[in-house]
Design a protein around this motif. Structure first.
Motif, PDB file in Angstrom:
ATOM      1  N   UNK A 162       0.863  -1.185   0.000  1.00 16.89           N
ATOM      2  CA  UNK A 162       0.000   0.000   0.000  1.00 16.89           C
ATOM      3  C   UNK A 162       0.901   1.237   0.000  1.00 16.89           C
ATOM      4  N   UNK A 163       0.612   2.184  -0.881  1.00 16.36           N
ATOM      5  CA  UNK A 163       1.452   3.387  -0.953  1.00 16.36           C
ATOM      6  C   UNK A 163       0.713   4.593  -0.386  1.00 16.36           C
ATOM      7  N   UNK A 164       1.442   5.370   0.388  1.00 17.49           N
ATOM      8  CA  UNK A 164       0.930   6.646   0.899  1.00 17.49           C
ATOM      9  C   UNK A 164       2.039   7.677   0.722  1.00 17.49           C
ATOM     10  N   UNK A 165       1.712   8.944   0.905  1.00 18.33           N
ATOM     11  CA  UNK A 165       2.760   9.968   0.903  1.00 18.33           C
ATOM     12  C   UNK A 165       2.784  10.811  -0.367  1.00 18.33           C
TER      13      UNK A 165
ATOM     14  N   UNK B 287       0.520  -5.646  -7.549  1.00 16.88           N
ATOM     15  CA  UNK B 287      -0.358  -4.474  -7.586  1.00 16.88           C
ATOM     16  C   UNK B 287      -0.053  -3.537  -6.418  1.00 16.88           C
ATOM     17  N   UNK B 288      -0.274  -2.260  -6.635  1.00 18.03           N
ATOM     18  CA  UNK B 288      -0.125  -1.291  -5.548  1.00 18.03           C
ATOM     19  C   UNK B 288      -1.500  -0.791  -5.148  1.00 18.03           C
TER      20      UNK B 288
ATOM     21  N   UNK C  91      -7.702  -0.463  -3.532  1.00 21.25           N
ATOM     22  CA  UNK C  91      -6.868  -1.638  -3.799  1.00 21.25           C
ATOM     23  C   UNK C  91      -6.492  -1.698  -5.281  1.00 21.25           C
ATOM     24  N   UNK C  92      -5.316  -2.221  -5.573  1.00 22.39           N
ATOM     25  CA  UNK C  92      -4.820  -2.451  -6.933  1.00 22.39           C
ATOM     26  C   UNK C  92      -5.017  -1.246  -7.858  1.00 22.39           C
ATOM     27  N   UNK C  93      -4.629  -0.074  -7.357  1.00 21.21           N
ATOM     28  CA  UNK C  93      -4.760   1.143  -8.167  1.00 21.21           C
ATOM     29  C   UNK C  93      -3.744   1.134  -9.318  1.00 21.21           C
TER      30      UNK C  93
END
Ligand SMILES: Nc1ncnc2c1ncn2[C@@H]1O[C@H](COP(=O)(O)OP(=O)(O)O)[C@@H](O)[C@H]1O
Ligand SMILES: O=C(CO)[C@@H](O)[C@@H](O)COP(=O)(O)O
Length: 551
Positions: free
Chosen positions: A444-447, A466-467, A506-508
């Motif tokens: 999971x990506x944040x920031x 997937x990210x 999910x899976x963006x």
């Protein structure tokens, strides 16, 4: 629902360059308003404010007054923008960079605010990226290994120069008087909560990751005395009693109510770390959900139901992200900072002019040019160690490089190679976890780096997975607000609050098989380069020559 009856919480994120406040609805995490306050002193790297005293290489300090100004400016501004009245706010939570740590009196006054110590660099808060404590970290690691200290494997075999004990030993040996005057050695994460509540508390998260607190204890006095007899008793400057994440640290004092415009007596959550609160904001608090908070640096945090020793991880701490699970942390000390360095130092004026005339940033312009290339077409591979290596090598005296440059190499080629290098660095970390038997189920990506869609796609391709992406541009501040809701009693626990208030898609981004295969080849080259320079022999010699030259 009538907006006047709705309840809100405030989250405040203290970052590297600024602090942000966000006002969040308790029912569903909707963000009603936010504001940012830039630190007047930003990062103090060259000279001390006021006296102008010169700092050494790899120093990075901050000013406590800059942090108070966030409370005085960003919080009331966020409230004003949101249209929410102070009486609707039921709690405030905060998060900080870490290990950002300061010496203070028993009353919580930072030593740098005592007139007689203002001119002493060691009296100032040391920012997380103050890396000049590396020799002290080296000594701590060597001794811990020799003595077989049981806590060392919990940190992947090495503690970082960024942490409380390395920075504390540096103060002791470089300015014993300041060390002696420090009745408290406290994370800024806990200090700000002290400012808000008037009561000292210590959170389980920074104590566990940055303070080497494992299985109910800090490293023993016999260990510390072997480093330096005067270092015995250091743990007495840290807090013995630790508070759980999402706990109630205390109530807002009249003074802090005056600063923030929030009601006196408001619930204040236990302090926390920017990376760790973000997992909650993304509702990624289940076992195997790894959250990468990608900004100037990247932190990887992941709750897990299993305890393992992952080589080179920053640490594993019981209840360190969410109560009830082990919390793992790994990280990359330089990511956005490396791109910023490149943009600031290595781009011709013609690129800046072109970007300016098109109303885009140089980052965006370089990204556009880089994105048009095929994988590998630049013929480059880079090592992302410009700010050292936090995982898996844990060595801040390493440095970066770009290999394969020719007279045909363009700035966009190097920019792309640097982006790819950070993605390869992330893959090394994910592989280290999986090889140690700690599965990474979701990435999971944040920031702030989410703004670069090309970069995200590179990560999906390089990681071959997937990210998912967080559903908020204010991850840490939202996470702090969620902790505030728990501290105020609106939710049973952090997990329930995250489910109601946290957001992610999910899976963006999904990997492209062709590009992923092409990246596998480049990744193999990266691994070769990585392993070749990992022992630091050549890079340490260069660092020593540099330091002699700068002295
Ligand atoms: N379009 C872009 N592509 C890649 N990196 C960028 C871009 N714009 C800014 N950056 C980098 O993003 C970083 C800032 O990230 P951000 O998350 O906002 O900060 P922080 O880590 O302090 O919270 C800077 O290091 C900057 O170099
Ligand atoms: O190391 C941690 C958390 O453990 C971070 O606070 C530190 O890397 C700073 O993060 P940012 O680059 O400000 O997002």
């Amino acid at each position: 629902m009538n907006v006047d009856n709705e309840r809100y919480v405030v989250g405040v994120d203290f970052g590297t360059l600024s602090g942000r406040a966000v006002v969040v609805r308790v029912a569903d995490g909707a963000e009603a308003g936010s504001a940012v306050h830039e630190y007047a002193h930003r990062v103090i790297e060259d000279r001390l404010p006021g006296t102008g005293a010169r700092l050494g290489a790899d120093w990075a300090l901050q000013s406590p007054q800059d942090w108070r100004e966030v409370l005085r400016n960003a919080v009331p501004q966020a409230l004003a923008v949101s249209g929410v009245s102070a009486s609707q706010v039921i709690g405030i939570g905060t998060d900080f960079t870490a290990c950002t740590v300061l010496p203070a009196t028993a009353q919580g006054l930072p030593l740098c605010e005592l007139p007689e110590l203002r001119g002493r660099p060691h009296a100032w808060p040391k920012l997380w990226k103050h890396h000049s404590a590396q020799p002290y970290a080296d000594r701590i690691n060597a001794l811990a290994e020799r003595r077989g200290e049981s806590w060392l494997p919990r940190y992947g075999g090495r503690i970082s120069s960024e942490w409380e004990f390395a920075k504390g030993l540096q103060v002791l040996e470089e300015d014993p008087e300041v060390y002696g005057r420090a009745e408290r050695w406290i994370e800024a994460a806990d200090w700000i909560v002290w400012e808000l509540t008037g009561v000292e508390s210590r959170n389980v998260c920074t104590a566990g990751y940055k303070g080497i607190h494992q299985d109910g204890a800090y490293p023993g006095d016999d260990f510390l005395a072997e480093l330096n007899p005067a270092f015995a008793g250091f743990a007495g400057k840290l807090g013995r009693e630790l508070s759980p994440l999402g706990g109630l640290a205390g109530r807002l004092t009249a003074r802090a109510a005056g600063w923030t415009g929030l009601p006196e007596g408001l619930a204040v959550a236990v302090g926390n770390v920017d990376a760790h609160v973000t997992a909650v904001a993304a509702d990624a608090v289940r076992s195997g959900q790894m959250v990468a908070i990608m900004g100037t640096s990247t932190c990887h945090v992941m709750p897990s139901d299993r305890l393992a020793e992952v080589p080179g991880m920053c640490g594993v701490v019981r209840d360190g992200i969410v109560p009830g699970l082990w919390g793992y942390e790994a990280g990359q000390s330089g990511v956005g900072d490396i791109f910023a360095w490149f943009v600031e130092t290595s781009v011709p004026a013609s690129y800046s002019r072109e970007a300016g005339s098109r109303g885009i940033t140089v980052h965006e312009y370089l990204t556009e040019l880089a994105a048009a290339q095929k994988v590998g077409a630049h013929g480059l591979v880079a090592l992302d160690w410009h700010n050292g290596n936090r995982s898996v090598l844990v060595d801040h005296d390493l440095s970066g490089m770009v290999v394969g440059q020719t007279l045909a190499t363009r700035p966009e080629d190097t920019y792309r190679a640097l982006i790819e290098a950070t993605a390869f660095g992330a893959r090394v970390i994910v592989e280290a976890f999986e090889a140690a038997g700690v599965p990474v189920e979701e990435f999971v990506v944040a920031g702030g780096l989410l703004r670069n869609r090309f970069l995200m796609q590179v990560y999906a391709d390089v990681l071959r997975r997937p990210l998912s992406v967080i559903g908020s541009g204010q991850g840490p501040a939202l996470g702090s607000a969620i902790h505030a809701a728990v501290a105020a009693g609106a939710y049973r626990d952090v997990t329930a609050a995250a489910a109601a208030m946290g957001k992610r898609t999910e899976a963006a981004y999904v990997p492209d098989a062709g590009r992923a295969d092409a990246y596998d080849r480049l990744y193999a080259e990266y691994r070769d380069l990585h392993d070749h320079f990992a022992d630091g022999a050549l890079l340490h010699r260069l660092r020593a020559i540099r330091n002699e030259g700068a002295a």
